[in-house]
Scaffold this active site. Structure first.
Site, short mmCIF file in Angstrom:
data_model
loop_
_atom_site.label_atom_id
_atom_site.label_comp_id
_atom_site.label_asym_id
_atom_site.label_seq_id
_atom_site.Cartn_x
_atom_site.Cartn_y
_atom_site.Cartn_z
N CYS A 27 -1.35 6.55 8.76
CA CYS A 27 -1.60 5.14 7.75
C CYS A 27 -2.71 5.35 6.93
CB CYS A 27 -2.10 4.14 8.99
SG CYS A 27 -3.36 4.45 10.14
N ARG A 34 1.00 -1.17 -0.02
CA ARG A 34 0.15 -0.02 0.09
C ARG A 34 0.77 1.10 0.06
NH1 ARG A 34 -4.17 -0.32 4.70
NH2 ARG A 34 -4.90 1.75 3.71
#
Length: 283
Positions: free
Chosen positions: A241, A182
């Site tokens: 995040c 990611r």
């Protein structure tokens, strides 16, 4: 004695009887928002209450503030009070996924000015491995506590403008807790626009754990984070995040390592990408 970071299953099991301890099960699944509560009802640490990531530990997303915005502090304080929390209580939080949801609760309680909160090291699995019992069903009736939130600690967070100003700054480091794939910007079901904040470094939150699911030793964590920080003071670190949840796991790990002062970007990548003027990087 109060615990402010981590607590072992053995120490929790040997907690003296009586009042002064409040336990919260924070188990959750991003793939099924009801699974955590179902698992709690099936079996939880005796006396534990349940906190839901999206209903209790977050406020409602507006489409511009990320997937898991910080909760209204007054609402969260009322929830905690209803579950019996008083100012002098020790809080222990746990989940069944390696600690990210428990770490969110840990961070929020500190944000509200309640330092006596610890994450159960190893979570639900550590309790089971120790041969300790679970109880099923809903929580027992509990008298409301007296907890009231003080003004949230504004020094613990930064907003998107602060993050933008920190991109490329010599005294700052943006630390992304998502998986390496990611972080590189590979397609995935969680990020509608893949990528990362330019200049960010990557520390997948799962790397904070040893093979047994417990946190690595403070010395190992300090060595690993110091290598990533590369001279940046902990107070110059911005934790992010996808939505401000797993970044709290890195906050907890840094606290365990004695590296205090890092700040959270609550909106994280899911907020960052709603403004097309904010820079992005991939690869």
């Amino acid at each position: 004695m109060s615990y402010t970071c981590l607590i072992s299953a053995e120490d929790l099991a040997n907690w003296p009887g009586g009042s002064g301890l409040v336990i919260f099960d924070c188990s959750f699944s991003l793939a099924d928002s009801g699974a955590g509560k179902e698992d709690y009802l099936a079996g939880h640490i005796p006396g534990a209450r349940y906190l839901h990531l999206e209903l209790d530990l977050s406020s409602t997303p507006t489409g511009r503030n990320g997937r898991h915005p910080l909760p209204d502090p007054r609402v969260l304080a009322a929830t905690l009070r209803r579950h019996g929390l008083s100012h002098n209580d020790q809080v222990v939080v746990y989940d069944a996924s390696g600690g990210p949801f428990a770490a969110r609760a840990w961070w929020l309680l500190r944000w509200l000015g309640h330092p006596a909160v610890a994450v159960l090291d190893g979570g639900r699995q550590a309790w089971e491995d120790a041969g300790l019992v679970f109880e099923g069903g809903g929580p027992a009736t509990m008298v409301s506590g007296d907890f009231e939130a003080i003004r949230p600690d504004e020094l613990m967070t930064v907003d998107a403008a602060n993050v933008l100003a920190s991109v490329g700054a010599a005294d700052a480091l943006i630390l992304d807790a998502r998986t390496a794939s990611r972080f590189r910007g590979e397609a995935n079901p969680l990020d509608p626009i893949p990528g990362r904040i330019p200049g960010a470094a990557n520390r997948f939150y799962g790397d904070n754990l040893a093979a047994d699911g417990r946190f690595k030793s403070p010395a190992i964590l300090a060595d690993e984070f110091s290598s990533i920080l590369n001279g940046t003071a902990p107070a110059g670190v911005i934790l992010q995040c996808g939505s401000g949840v797993t970044a709290c796991h890195n906050a907890l790990a840094m606290e365990a390592a004695g590296l205090r002062g890092a700040r959270l970007y609550p909106g994280s990548w899911s907020e960052w990408i709603v403004d097309p003027e904010r820079p992005r990087a991939r690869g």
